[in-house]
Scaffold this motif. Structure first.
Motif, mmCIF file in Angstrom:
data_model
loop_
_atom_site.group_PDB
_atom_site.id
_atom_site.type_symbol
_atom_site.label_atom_id
_atom_site.label_comp_id
_atom_site.label_asym_id
_atom_site.label_seq_id
_atom_site.Cartn_x
_atom_site.Cartn_y
_atom_site.Cartn_z
ATOM 1 N N MET A 1 12.333 21.850 31.485
ATOM 2 C CA MET A 1 13.524 21.827 31.113
ATOM 3 C C MET A 1 14.071 21.299 32.176
ATOM 4 S SD MET A 1 16.320 25.071 30.699
ATOM 5 C CE MET A 1 17.536 24.545 30.631
ATOM 6 N N PHE A 2 13.784 21.975 33.343
ATOM 7 C CA PHE A 2 13.570 21.110 35.130
ATOM 8 C C PHE A 2 12.962 19.941 34.885
ATOM 9 C CE2 PHE A 2 16.470 25.155 34.182
ATOM 10 C CZ PHE A 2 17.564 24.757 34.595
ATOM 11 N N GLN A 3 13.535 18.973 36.714
ATOM 12 C CA GLN A 3 12.418 18.415 37.298
ATOM 13 C C GLN A 3 13.106 18.711 38.805
ATOM 14 O OE1 GLN A 3 13.145 14.374 35.990
ATOM 15 N NE2 GLN A 3 15.069 14.928 35.007
ATOM 16 N N VAL A 4 11.710 18.333 39.282
ATOM 17 C CA VAL A 4 11.957 18.376 40.746
ATOM 18 C C VAL A 4 13.555 16.729 41.145
ATOM 19 C CG1 VAL A 4 10.587 17.763 43.326
ATOM 20 C CG2 VAL A 4 9.725 18.554 41.306
ATOM 21 N N GLY A 5 14.084 17.998 41.964
ATOM 22 C CA GLY A 5 14.836 16.971 42.010
ATOM 23 C C GLY A 5 16.712 17.334 41.698
ATOM 24 N N ASP A 6 16.919 18.100 40.405
ATOM 25 C CA ASP A 6 17.755 18.671 40.228
ATOM 26 C C ASP A 6 18.330 19.996 40.883
ATOM 27 O OD1 ASP A 6 17.027 17.906 37.443
ATOM 28 O OD2 ASP A 6 16.814 18.614 36.926
ATOM 29 N N LEU A 7 19.176 19.832 40.445
ATOM 30 C CA LEU A 7 20.728 21.029 41.255
ATOM 31 C C LEU A 7 20.275 22.099 40.368
ATOM 32 C CD1 LEU A 7 21.905 21.070 44.188
ATOM 33 C CD2 LEU A 7 23.777 20.158 42.829
ATOM 34 N N ILE A 8 20.588 22.793 40.643
ATOM 35 C CA ILE A 8 20.790 24.333 39.575
ATOM 36 C C ILE A 8 21.053 25.177 40.561
ATOM 37 C CG2 ILE A 8 18.918 23.598 38.505
ATOM 38 C CD1 ILE A 8 18.614 26.275 40.934
ATOM 39 N N ARG A 9 21.985 26.287 39.849
ATOM 40 C CA ARG A 9 23.067 27.884 40.329
ATOM 41 C C ARG A 9 21.894 28.829 39.640
ATOM 42 N NH1 ARG A 9 26.751 28.538 37.113
ATOM 43 N NH2 ARG A 9 28.483 27.034 35.793
ATOM 44 N N TYR A 10 22.147 29.902 39.560
ATOM 45 C CA TYR A 10 22.215 30.978 38.743
ATOM 46 C C TYR A 10 22.696 31.044 37.729
ATOM 47 C CZ TYR A 10 18.554 33.290 41.869
ATOM 48 O OH TYR A 10 17.493 33.982 42.431
ATOM 49 N N ASP A 11 22.405 30.773 36.366
ATOM 50 C CA ASP A 11 23.215 31.592 35.129
ATOM 51 C C ASP A 11 24.566 32.667 34.757
ATOM 52 O OD1 ASP A 11 24.287 30.494 32.534
ATOM 53 O OD2 ASP A 11 22.955 32.184 31.651
ATOM 54 N N ASP A 12 24.213 33.944 35.888
ATOM 55 C CA ASP A 12 25.253 34.572 36.115
ATOM 56 C C ASP A 12 25.754 35.000 37.190
ATOM 57 O OD1 ASP A 12 24.149 35.397 37.958
ATOM 58 O OD2 ASP A 12 23.170 36.968 37.329
ATOM 59 N N HIS A 13 26.126 33.533 37.645
ATOM 60 C CA HIS A 13 27.146 32.996 38.769
ATOM 61 C C HIS A 13 27.644 34.589 39.427
ATOM 62 C CE1 HIS A 13 28.880 30.236 36.245
ATOM 63 N NE2 HIS A 13 28.687 31.168 35.431
ATOM 64 N N VAL A 14 25.890 34.944 39.861
ATOM 65 C CA VAL A 14 26.534 36.010 40.991
ATOM 66 C C VAL A 14 26.337 35.031 42.077
ATOM 67 C CG1 VAL A 14 24.790 37.312 42.497
ATOM 68 C CG2 VAL A 14 24.854 37.716 40.048
ATOM 69 N N ASN A 15 25.453 34.109 42.376
ATOM 70 C CA ASN A 15 25.548 32.968 43.610
ATOM 71 C C ASN A 15 26.069 31.661 43.193
ATOM 72 O OD1 ASN A 15 25.059 31.660 46.621
ATOM 73 N ND2 ASN A 15 23.280 32.923 46.451
ATOM 74 N N ASP A 16 26.701 31.554 43.049
ATOM 75 C CA ASP A 16 27.473 30.170 43.295
ATOM 76 C C ASP A 16 27.229 29.046 44.078
ATOM 77 O OD1 ASP A 16 28.997 30.170 40.839
ATOM 78 O OD2 ASP A 16 31.081 30.640 42.533
ATOM 79 N N ILE A 17 25.916 29.046 44.887
ATOM 80 C CA ILE A 17 25.788 28.175 45.923
ATOM 81 C C ILE A 17 24.294 27.555 45.158
ATOM 82 C CG2 ILE A 17 24.576 28.034 48.262
ATOM 83 C CD1 ILE A 17 26.245 30.269 49.341
ATOM 84 N N PRO A 18 24.431 26.586 45.030
ATOM 85 C CA PRO A 18 23.590 25.500 44.272
ATOM 86 C C PRO A 18 22.146 25.494 45.655
ATOM 87 C CG PRO A 18 24.645 23.829 45.459
ATOM 88 C CD PRO A 18 25.717 25.052 45.650
ATOM 89 N N GLY A 19 21.135 25.051 44.941
ATOM 90 C CA GLY A 19 19.873 24.938 44.850
ATOM 91 C C GLY A 19 19.028 23.637 44.848
ATOM 92 N N LEU A 20 18.177 23.662 45.077
ATOM 93 C CA LEU A 20 17.346 21.890 44.689
ATOM 94 C C LEU A 20 16.097 22.346 44.463
ATOM 95 C CD1 LEU A 20 17.545 19.245 44.984
ATOM 96 C CD2 LEU A 20 16.618 18.912 46.945
ATOM 97 N N VAL A 21 15.583 22.079 43.045
ATOM 98 C CA VAL A 21 14.862 21.936 42.541
ATOM 99 C C VAL A 21 13.227 20.884 43.335
ATOM 100 C CG1 VAL A 21 12.616 22.135 40.440
ATOM 101 C CG2 VAL A 21 14.782 22.461 40.395
ATOM 102 N N VAL A 22 12.395 21.932 44.268
ATOM 103 C CA VAL A 22 11.117 20.919 45.101
ATOM 104 C C VAL A 22 10.062 20.694 43.622
ATOM 105 C CG1 VAL A 22 12.722 20.961 46.823
ATOM 106 C CG2 VAL A 22 10.939 22.731 46.349
ATOM 107 N N ALA A 23 9.981 21.767 43.709
ATOM 108 C CA ALA A 23 8.594 21.543 42.582
ATOM 109 C C ALA A 23 8.618 22.206 41.268
ATOM 110 C CB ALA A 23 7.335 22.469 43.140
ATOM 111 N N VAL A 24 7.945 22.291 40.228
ATOM 112 C CA VAL A 24 7.640 22.544 38.559
ATOM 113 C C VAL A 24 6.131 22.991 38.925
ATOM 114 C CG1 VAL A 24 7.984 22.625 36.393
ATOM 115 C CG2 VAL A 24 9.400 21.516 37.994
ATOM 116 N N VAL A 25 5.824 24.306 38.859
ATOM 117 C CA VAL A 25 4.942 25.408 38.860
ATOM 118 C C VAL A 25 4.240 25.644 37.729
ATOM 119 C CG1 VAL A 25 3.044 27.097 40.330
ATOM 120 C CG2 VAL A 25 5.082 25.645 41.241
ATOM 121 N N LYS A 26 2.819 24.766 36.982
ATOM 122 C CA LYS A 26 2.804 25.004 35.315
ATOM 123 C C LYS A 26 1.509 26.614 36.034
ATOM 124 C CE LYS A 26 5.187 21.014 33.497
ATOM 125 N NZ LYS A 26 5.288 19.886 32.124
#
Length: 65
Positions: A1-26
């Motif tokens: 679903m996500f890939q490296v470089g995507d900007l994300i945040r928590y779904d529940d809005h507890v923390n609205d500060i975004p983050g950057l996906v740096v690795a997708v570990v499978k």
């Protein structure tokens, strides 16, 4: 679903500060185990291990391609 470089945040809005996906570990079977995320309010290089089910996409690295 996500890939490296995507900007994300928590779904529940507890923390609205975004983050950057740096690795997708499978897992060995190919399913996503977790995402490594650099939250923008954390020190650079301090990564969080996150469950993709708890995150929502803010901006995709592949948008506009």
């Amino acid at each position: 679903m996500f890939q490296v470089g995507d900007l994300i945040r928590y779904d529940d809005h507890v923390n609205d500060i975004p983050g950057l996906v740096v690795a997708v570990v499978k897992e060995s079977c190919g399913f996503v185990s977790h995402l490594d995320v650099q939250w923008f309010d954390w020190e650079p290089g301090t990564l969080a291990t996150e469950d993709e089910e708890a995150l929502v996409l803010v901006s995709s690295v592949s948008e506009g391609k």
